[in-house]
Design a protein around this motif. Structure first.
Motif, PDB file in Angstrom:
ATOM      1  N   THR A   9       1.433  -1.205  -0.856  1.00 42.12           N
ATOM      2  CA  THR A   9      -0.405   0.125  -0.282  1.00 42.12           C
ATOM      3  C   THR A   9       0.902   1.455  -0.282  1.00 42.12           C
ATOM      4  N   TYR A  10       1.891   0.864   1.142  1.00 41.67           N
ATOM      5  CA  TYR A  10       3.222   2.075   1.115  1.00 41.67           C
ATOM      6  C   TYR A  10       2.230   3.540   0.888  1.00 41.67           C
ATOM      7  N   HIS A  14       7.672   4.962   4.715  1.00 44.92           N
ATOM      8  CA  HIS A  14       8.400   5.391   5.683  1.00 44.92           C
ATOM      9  C   HIS A  14       9.461   4.264   5.095  1.00 44.92           C
ATOM     10  N   GLY A  16      10.711   1.640   6.689  1.00 40.55           N
ATOM     11  CA  GLY A  16      10.466   0.054   6.866  1.00 40.55           C
ATOM     12  C   GLY A  16      10.297  -0.123   4.527  1.00 40.55           C
ATOM     13  N   HIS A  17       9.083   1.292   4.157  1.00 44.12           N
ATOM     14  CA  HIS A  17       9.048   0.789   2.680  1.00 44.12           C
ATOM     15  C   HIS A  17       9.859   0.906   1.995  1.00 44.12           C
ATOM     16  N   ILE A  20      12.899  -2.287   1.642  1.00 48.55           N
ATOM     17  CA  ILE A  20      12.182  -3.275   1.847  1.00 48.55           C
ATOM     18  C   ILE A  20      11.898  -3.080   0.120  1.00 48.55           C
ATOM     19  N   LYS A  46      -9.434  -2.816   4.608  1.00 48.42           N
ATOM     20  CA  LYS A  46      -8.049  -1.124   4.705  1.00 48.42           C
ATOM     21  C   LYS A  46      -8.566  -0.274   4.482  1.00 48.42           C
ATOM     22  N   GLY A  93       7.573  -8.053   2.635  1.00 51.38           N
ATOM     23  CA  GLY A  93       8.560  -8.636   3.733  1.00 51.38           C
ATOM     24  C   GLY A  93       7.893  -9.741   5.159  1.00 51.38           C
ATOM     25  N   ASP A  95       7.619 -10.720   7.315  1.00 52.93           N
ATOM     26  CA  ASP A  95       5.531 -10.524   7.591  1.00 52.93           C
ATOM     27  C   ASP A  95       4.430 -11.474   7.000  1.00 52.93           C
ATOM     28  N   ARG A 114      11.952  -7.617   7.469  1.00 54.37           N
ATOM     29  CA  ARG A 114      10.849  -6.600   7.911  1.00 54.37           C
ATOM     30  C   ARG A 114      11.548  -5.789   8.460  1.00 54.37           C
ATOM     31  N   THR A 115      11.899  -4.256   8.489  1.00 52.56           N
ATOM     32  CA  THR A 115      12.434  -3.204   9.107  1.00 52.56           C
ATOM     33  C   THR A 115      11.238  -2.873  10.701  1.00 52.56           C
ATOM     34  N   ILE A 118       8.325   0.009  12.974  1.00 53.23           N
ATOM     35  CA  ILE A 118       7.831   1.260  11.930  1.00 53.23           C
ATOM     36  C   ILE A 118       6.774   0.586  11.086  1.00 53.23           C
ATOM     37  N   SER A 119       5.216   1.051  10.681  1.00 54.48           N
ATOM     38  CA  SER A 119       4.288   0.374  10.129  1.00 54.48           C
ATOM     39  C   SER A 119       3.704   1.897   9.962  1.00 54.48           C
ATOM     40  N   SER A 120       2.548   1.578   8.532  1.00 55.64           N
ATOM     41  CA  SER A 120       2.141   3.277   7.970  1.00 55.64           C
ATOM     42  C   SER A 120       1.001   3.098   9.013  1.00 55.64           C
ATOM     43  N   THR A 121       0.405   1.940   9.872  1.00 53.84           N
ATOM     44  CA  THR A 121      -0.591   1.351  11.366  1.00 53.84           C
ATOM     45  C   THR A 121      -0.236   2.995  12.083  1.00 53.84           C
ATOM     46  N   ARG A 124      -0.215   6.288  10.637  1.00 54.57           N
ATOM     47  CA  ARG A 124      -1.750   6.686  11.169  1.00 54.57           C
ATOM     48  C   ARG A 124      -1.946   7.109  12.912  1.00 54.57           C
TER      49      ARG A 124
HETATM   50  N1  CTP Z   1       7.478  -3.870   5.543  1.00 53.21           N
HETATM   51  C1  CTP Z   1       8.929  -3.496   6.156  1.00 53.21           C
HETATM   52  N2  CTP Z   1       8.836  -3.091   7.036  1.00 53.21           N
HETATM   53  C2  CTP Z   1       8.017  -2.523   7.822  1.00 53.21           C
HETATM   54  C3  CTP Z   1       6.624  -2.187   6.733  1.00 53.21           C
HETATM   55  C4  CTP Z   1       6.514  -2.935   5.691  1.00 53.21           C
HETATM   56  O1  CTP Z   1       9.710  -4.103   5.034  1.00 53.21           O
HETATM   57  N3  CTP Z   1       8.091  -1.609   9.169  1.00 53.21           N
HETATM   58  C5  CTP Z   1       7.074  -4.203   3.965  1.00 53.21           C
HETATM   59  C6  CTP Z   1       6.169  -4.920   3.201  1.00 53.21           C
HETATM   60  O2  CTP Z   1       6.726  -6.212   4.469  1.00 53.21           O
HETATM   61  C7  CTP Z   1       5.545  -4.796   2.652  1.00 53.21           C
HETATM   62  C8  CTP Z   1       6.064  -3.321   1.911  1.00 53.21           C
HETATM   63  O3  CTP Z   1       6.363  -3.038   3.321  1.00 53.21           O
HETATM   64  O4  CTP Z   1       6.373  -5.325   1.382  1.00 53.21           O
HETATM   65  C9  CTP Z   1       4.820  -2.953   1.843  1.00 53.21           C
HETATM   66  O5  CTP Z   1       3.558  -2.996   2.923  1.00 53.21           O
HETATM   67  P1  CTP Z   1       2.157  -2.129   3.616  1.00 53.21           P
HETATM   68  O6  CTP Z   1       1.555  -2.967   4.086  1.00 53.21           O
HETATM   69  O7  CTP Z   1       2.442  -1.586   2.453  1.00 53.21           O
HETATM   70  O8  CTP Z   1       2.896  -1.310   4.681  1.00 53.21           O
HETATM   71  P2  CTP Z   1       2.976  -1.203   6.625  1.00 53.21           P
HETATM   72  O9  CTP Z   1       3.613  -0.167   7.433  1.00 53.21           O
HETATM   73  O10 CTP Z   1       3.226  -2.855   7.129  1.00 53.21           O
HETATM   74  O11 CTP Z   1       1.362  -0.880   6.341  1.00 53.21           O
HETATM   75  P3  CTP Z   1       0.245  -1.118   7.386  1.00 53.21           P
HETATM   76  O12 CTP Z   1       0.533  -0.570   8.964  1.00 53.21           O
HETATM   77  O13 CTP Z   1      -0.913  -0.222   6.883  1.00 53.21           O
HETATM   78  O14 CTP Z   1       0.036  -2.540   7.157  1.00 53.21           O
END
Ligand code: CTP
Length: 449
Positions: A9-10, A14, A16-17, A20, A46, A93, A95, A114-115, A118-121, A124
């Motif tokens: 979704t990106y 961040h 992590g994106h 990856i 989502k 990733g 996950d 995976r990093t 950190i995450s988009s969630t 947000r």
């Molecule tokens: N990803 C990663 N490390 C993170 C977060 C995401 O390597 N800390 C990777 C995921 O494994 C995937 C790619 O980034 O291969 C896109 O993931 P996405 O779902 O867009 O990111 P998330 O941050 O995991 O989003 P959400 O919290 O909305 O699930």
């Protein structure tokens, strides 16, 4: 040339994106990145993605790792893409470990580290102010609201009000919120927004006092039983700079939204007839629905959703209205209503003591749309033509009890300072209340024996 593909979704791009994408690129010579479409994310549940698809694509491009960006729009597309683009490696990733092994039939599958942290969630949640919601009334619909609210970021149900102390306590204990039973003002002090889910006749007072105190209000249907009161409360909300929204849940669900834009873009020609039915046979006649003193009856209970559909499809300018009712102890256990417009006619058939097929049919000059029962929990509809080969079926997610969609819209209006929802305009709620008011006043009503 070794071709790699990855998806995501990106949202709020961040580190992590970025990591990856770099790791994915290192797997080969050419990297294709699939970015989810807005509709696909909604369909997957989502609901809170902040950046739209164009912003997310731009962010991915700006990392400099993607040689090509495509949009991911449907389940199963990954297999199509791997074959279409001649992909050697699918990267994702860790996950997702194991989740994409089914793609091994088509190419190499690698799960990359995976990093952590950190995450988009997380981003947000961290950047969003939390709206503290209090529920007024602790009955059936309130019990369904709490778990649904958990699916919406930035909403926290913190309190419940019921003048019956024991009921407030029981609800609070079950749902982990603070109970209030005495002063309504104390309850209002503890929240930013109120969900009014109390008996119909109490909506006006609870909603007005909440708005007066500067609280946002999401009010269950029927929001109010008079057009004038509805206008008054919207004016108060405007003056206080807060949101007032009618919780007409179907209006906010994904399939309904798509049906509406299809009709507006002319796929069935000019709409000439709308028929909406909703019946809920209730053998237990001692409940609120059958209590005339509590404004029970099939119109107050069931008409709001049908009227929402009619008003959204045909507008507000009907010229005539007729009702046909079957009464029992002063309550309508069946009502058929007809609204006449200049170019079209609409009808709704409602039953608490009569059962009927609960579908919606929208007939136009080129074709019709059928939403099978239960149409108000819209997850599927079919556009039908004279030539059946041209018929098209549309399927959507309708998650859980479906309340999450209205809660999401309510929260989004609050956070983005949006006073009005295009999914249900204030004027439309006024018209809906006005029709119910006319019925209750006995306008053009024929009673069946
Ligand atoms: N990803 C990663 N490390 C993170 C977060 C995401 O390597 N800390 C990777 C995921 O494994 C995937 C790619 O980034 O291969 C896109 O993931 P996405 O779902 O867009 O990111 P998330 O941050 O995991 O989003 P959400 O919290 O909305 O699930």
């Amino acid at each position: 040339m070794k071709k790699v593909i990855t998806y995501g979704t990106y949202d709020l791009l961040h580190q992590g994106h970025i990591n990856i994408l770099r790791r994915a690129k290192e797997q080969g010579d050419y990297l294709i990145v699939g970015v989810t479409s807005d509709a696909f994310d909604k369909e997957r549940g989502k609901l809170n993605v902040r950046n739209n698809v164009l912003e997310r694509i731009e962010a991915v491009k700006a990392t400099g790792y993607a040689d090509e960006v495509i949009i991911e729009d449907y389940v199963g597309q990954k297999i199509d893409d791997i074959q279409k683009y001649n992909i050697d490696v699918f990267a994702i990733g860790s996950d997702w470990e194991g989740k994409f092994d089914y793609l091994k039939e088509y190419c190499e599958v690698v799960y990359l580290p995976r990093t952590e942290g950190i995450s988009s969630t997380q981003l947000r949640a961290a950047s969003q102010a939390v709206v503290r919601v209090g529920i007024v009334g602790t009955g059936r619909i309130a019990r369904r609201f709490v778990p649904e609210a958990e699916f919406v970021n930035g909403v926290d149900v913190v309190a419940a009000y019921n003048p019956q102390c024991a009921e407030a306590e029981a609800f609070a204990q079950k749902h982990g919120v603070q109970p209030f039973a005495d002063r309504y003002e104390d309850f209002l002090d503890a929240v930013d927004a109120v969900y009014v889910a109390s008996p119909h006749l109490t909506h006006y007072d609870y909603a007005r006092r909440a708005l007066q105190a500067g609280k946002h209000v999401l009010c269950e249907i029927p929001m109010l039983l008079s057009a004038e009161q509805t206008r008054e409360l919207f004016a108060l909300a405007k003056a206080k700079n807060v949101v007032l929204l009618e919780a007409s849940k179907t209006a906010f669900c994904p399939a309904w939204s798509h049906l509406l834009v299809l009709v507006k873009s002319g796929v069935i020609g000019d709409v000439v007839d709308v028929k909406a039915s909703l019946s809920k046979l209730m053998p237990e006649t001692t409940i609120r629905e059958f209590d005339a003193a509590a404004a029970g009856g099939s119109v107050t209970e069931l008409a709001p959703l049908c009227l929402m559909a009619i008003v959204k499809l045909l507008g507000k300018d009907f010229t005539d209205v007729h009702f046909y009712s079957k009464l029992q102890d002063g309550v309508d256990i069946f009502t058929k209503g007809e609204l006449v417009f200049r170019n079209a006619v609409a009808s709704f058939t409602l039953g608490l003591g009569v059962k009927t097929e609960g579908n919606l049919v929208v007939s136009g000059t080129k074709g019709y749309i059928l939403v099978p029962s239960p149409w108000w929990l819209t997850n599927f509809f079919e556009v039908c033509y004279e030539d059946q080969n041209k018929n098209k079926k549309y399927f959507y997610a309708y998650e859980g009890d479906g309340l999450r969609y209205e809660i999401q819209e309510f929260a989004s209006m609050i956070v983005n300072h949006r006073a009005e929802s295009f999914r249900l305009y204030r004027d439309e709620s006024v018209v809906i209340a006005g029709v119910i008011e006319q019925y209750r006043a006995g306008v053009n009503t024929t009673c069946l024996q």
